[in-house]
Design a protein around this motif. Structure first.
Motif, PDB file in Angstrom:
ATOM      1  N   ALA A   2       0.929  -1.217  -0.153  1.00 33.56           N
ATOM      2  CA  ALA A   2       0.020  -0.138   0.001  1.00 33.56           C
ATOM      3  C   ALA A   2       0.861   1.345  -0.024  1.00 33.56           C
ATOM      4  N   ARG A   3       0.612   2.344  -0.835  1.00 32.90           N
ATOM      5  CA  ARG A   3       1.215   3.536  -0.977  1.00 32.90           C
ATOM      6  C   ARG A   3       1.224   4.408   0.290  1.00 32.90           C
ATOM      7  N   VAL A  44      -4.508  -1.885   0.596  1.00 36.53           N
ATOM      8  CA  VAL A  44      -4.356  -2.426  -0.712  1.00 36.53           C
ATOM      9  C   VAL A  44      -5.935  -2.530  -1.520  1.00 36.53           C
ATOM     10  N   LYS A  45      -5.892  -2.050  -2.749  1.00 32.58           N
ATOM     11  CA  LYS A  45      -7.267  -2.162  -3.363  1.00 32.58           C
ATOM     12  C   LYS A  45      -6.834  -1.803  -4.940  1.00 32.58           C
ATOM     13  N   GLY A  78      -4.592   0.441  -9.219  1.00 36.62           N
ATOM     14  CA  GLY A  78      -5.064   0.881  -7.597  1.00 36.62           C
ATOM     15  C   GLY A  78      -4.040   1.143  -6.711  1.00 36.62           C
ATOM     16  N   ASN A  79      -4.268   0.792  -5.492  1.00 38.22           N
ATOM     17  CA  ASN A  79      -3.070   0.978  -4.513  1.00 38.22           C
ATOM     18  C   ASN A  79      -2.397  -0.137  -4.102  1.00 38.22           C
ATOM     19  N   PHE A  80      -1.516  -0.372  -5.192  1.00 30.53           N
ATOM     20  CA  PHE A  80      -0.425  -1.299  -4.669  1.00 30.53           C
ATOM     21  C   PHE A  80       0.979  -0.922  -5.275  1.00 30.53           C
ATOM     22  N   PRO A 102      -3.213   8.311  -1.970  1.00 28.38           N
ATOM     23  CA  PRO A 102      -1.990   7.160  -2.013  1.00 28.38           C
ATOM     24  C   PRO A 102      -2.118   6.540  -3.461  1.00 28.38           C
ATOM     25  N   THR A 103      -3.328   6.469  -3.748  1.00 32.56           N
ATOM     26  CA  THR A 103      -3.508   5.859  -5.271  1.00 32.56           C
ATOM     27  C   THR A 103      -4.244   7.112  -6.106  1.00 32.56           C
TER      28      THR A 103
END
Length: 426
Positions: free
Chosen positions: A202-203, A213-214, A231-233, A273-274
Motif C-alpha cells: 500500500a502506498r 491495498v485495493k 489501484g493502491n499497490f 495514496p493512489t
C-alpha cells in the motif's frame, strides 16, 4: 482512424462463452451534445454504473429516490432500478432490495440475470456481502448462487468465461487473503482460487496518507486472455508494479505479465495514496486508455488520460499519448470507436500548460469530453455538465452514450444523475 472503427455497433456489450464482458459498443461518429429529454432521474446520492440488456437499462448507485421525466411523482427505489431503453419508462416489475451502494453491474451469460457489486450486506433481505446475482426481470435473487464472506466493498466486476472477477477494497474472500482482487465461480458464487495475485505494498504519501491495498479500476481483453488492474499497490505476485499491472488469465493459476511501467510510481497529491481511477481496453485487445486524479505535477501522469499499448509484454512501457486536464480529476473512460470519452470534474482537455486554469490551446470539456484515439487530441465536443464530484460512468450503446454521475444539469437542462447522448441520425 483506428481499426476499431471498422466494428461500428457490432461488438456485443455482454460477453458469452469464453469472451469477456467489458467490450464497449463502437461508434463511427461523435454522439450529439444535447441529451434526450425522456430519461428518468435519480434525485439524490450518486449514480455509479449503467448497464443495458436488450430493451432495459439498469442504473446502480447510492440514490434512494427516482422519478420519470414525464411525471412529478417521486418513487422510493433505493440503489438500483431499471427503465425502458427507448422511452425512459421506469420498470415497476424490477424491485430488488439492496441495503448499500451498488457500484458495479455485469450481465450474466444467460441474458436473464445480472451480477451486482458494491457496499451492501443484504440483498432481498438475505445476507449477501458485496456481490449478488439477481433476476434481470424482477430483481429477485438467483437461487444456487451463494458468495463466501467478502471483507470489504467491491467496486469492479468483470465476467470472463465462468469466472467472475472482483476488484475493490476487500482484503479477504472466504477466509483466504485476497487483497483487492479475487474471482468467484460465475455459476455458484464459490471462491475461485485461480486468481491469487498477492497485491501488496500500500502506498504512503509524503504526508503519511495511506489506505488499504485495493483495486480502483480493471478491465479484461475481449478474448479473456489479459486483465489490466490499477489501484493502491506497489507489488503484484512479488514483483514491483506501481499502481498498474497486467495479469495473464490464460494460465491456471493466473500469472503476472512482464508488462510494466514506472510512469505511475511518482506521487501526485499528498492526499491520494493512489490516483488511478479507471481503465478501458480497446475492442481488439491491443491497447487501453487509463485515467487518473491527483493534482498537477510536472512530468507526471496526474490528472490525465493516457493510451497504452498491450501488444508487447515488456518492462519500461511508455504511453502512446497523454492528454492533460491541467489539474482536474478524471474518474471514467470509455473506448468507443470514433472517440475515447473521459469523465470526471474536469474543465478542460489538451491543457498541459494550465494549472487549475486554461493554458494555451486548452479545450473546454466540462465534466465529460472526447479524445481522438489516434492522436490523443481533444475533439471540440463540450455538452457542458455540472461538475460535482464527477462523471462516474460512461457507457456506449448502439444508439448513443449513457453517463452516470452525482449532478443534475447537462447542456443547461435538468438530468438527474443520468443522461443519454444519441448518435446522429444516419
Amino acid at each position: 482512424m483506428l481499426l476499431a472503427l471498422a466494428s461500428v455497433a457490432t461488438v456485443a456489450a455482454v460477453g458469452l462463452g469464453t469472451s469477456a464482458s467489458a467490450v464497449s459498443i463502437q461508434h463511427s461518429a461523435l454522439v450529439g451534445q444535447d441529451p434526450v429529454n425522456w430519461t428518468p432521474h435519480a434525485l439524490d446520492g450518486t449514480a455509479f454504473k449503467v448497464l443495458q440488456i436488450g430493451s432495459r437499462v439498469y442504473v446502480g448507485g447510492s440514490f434512494t429516490q427516482i422519478r420519470s421525466a414525464s411525471s412529478g411523482t417521486v418513487i422510493t427505489q433505493r440503489r438500483l432500478f431499471a427503465f425502458n431503453a427507448t422511452t425512459g419508462a421506469i420498470d415497476n416489475t424490477f424491485k430488488p432490495v439492496v441495503d448499500g451502494t451498488v457500484r458495479s453491474l455485469v450481465a450474466a451469460p444467460d441474458g436473464q440475470s445480472i451480477y451486482i457489486g458494491g457496499d451492501f450486506t443484504n440483498v432481498n433481505n438475505v445476507r449477501s456481502r458485496s456481490v449478488e446475482r439477481i433476476s434481470a426481470t424482477t430483481g429477485a435473487s438467483v437461487s444456487g448462487f451463494t458468495v463466501p464472506d467478502i471483507t470489504g466493498g467491491v467496486d469492479e466486476l468483470r465476467l470472463t468465461g465462468n469466472r467472475l472477477l472482483l476488484g475493490g477494497r476487500f482484503q479477504a474472500v472466504g477466509g483466504a487473503t485476497r487483497r483487492g482482487l479475487a474471482a468467484l465461480n460465475a455459476t455458484t458464487g464459490a471462491a475461485d482460487a485461480s486468481v491469487n495475485m498477492n497485491l501488496d505494498g500500500a502506498r504512503v504519501t509524503s504526508t503519511g496518507a495511506t489506505s488499504g491495498v485495493k483495486v480502483t479500476g480493471m478491465d479484461v481483453t475481449p478474448d479473456g486472455s489479459k486483465l489490466v488492474i490499477m489501484g493502491n499497490f506497489s507489488s503484484v505476485a512479488g514483483q514491483a508494479r506501481h499502481q498498474i499491472a497486467v495479469v495473464n488469465l490464460t494460465t491456471s493459476p493466473a500469472t503476472l505479465s512482464p508488462w510494466s511501467t514506472t510512469r505511475y510510481q511518482q506521487q501526485c497529491s499528498p492526499s491520494f495514496p493512489t490516483y488511478m481511477r479507471a481503465v478501458d481496453i480497446s475492442p481488439d485487445g491491443t491497447w487501453f486508455a487509463a485515467v487518473t486524479t491527483g493534482a498537477k505535477r510536472t512530468g507526471s501522469l496526474c490528472d490525465t488520460a493516457a493510451r497504452w499499448d498491450l501488444t508487447s509484454a515488456v518492462a519500461g512501457k511508455q504511453p502512446v499519448w497523454v492528454n492533460y486536464t491541467g489539474g482536474d480529476t478524471l474518474l471514467s473512460v470509455a473506448v468507443a470507436g470514433y472517440a475515447v470519452y473521459v469523465g470526471g470534474h474536469q474543465r478542460w482537455l489538451d491543457n498541459p500548460n494550465g494549472t487549475d486554469s486554461a493554458g494555451p490551446g486548452a479545450v473546454e470539456a466540462e465534466g465529460i469530453g472526447a479524445i481522438n484515439p489516434g492522436t490523443g487530441k481533444a475533439f471540440l465536443w463540450n455538452p457542458g455538465k455540472d461538475r460535482g464530484v464527477g462523471t462516474e460512468d460512461i457507457y456506449p450503446t448502439s444508439a448513443g452514450l449513457w453517463i452516470a454521475s452525482d449532478t443534475d444539469t447537462v447542456h443547461g437542462e435538468f438530468h438527474g444523475r443520468i443522461a443519454f447522448f444519441p448518435l446522429p441520425a444516419a
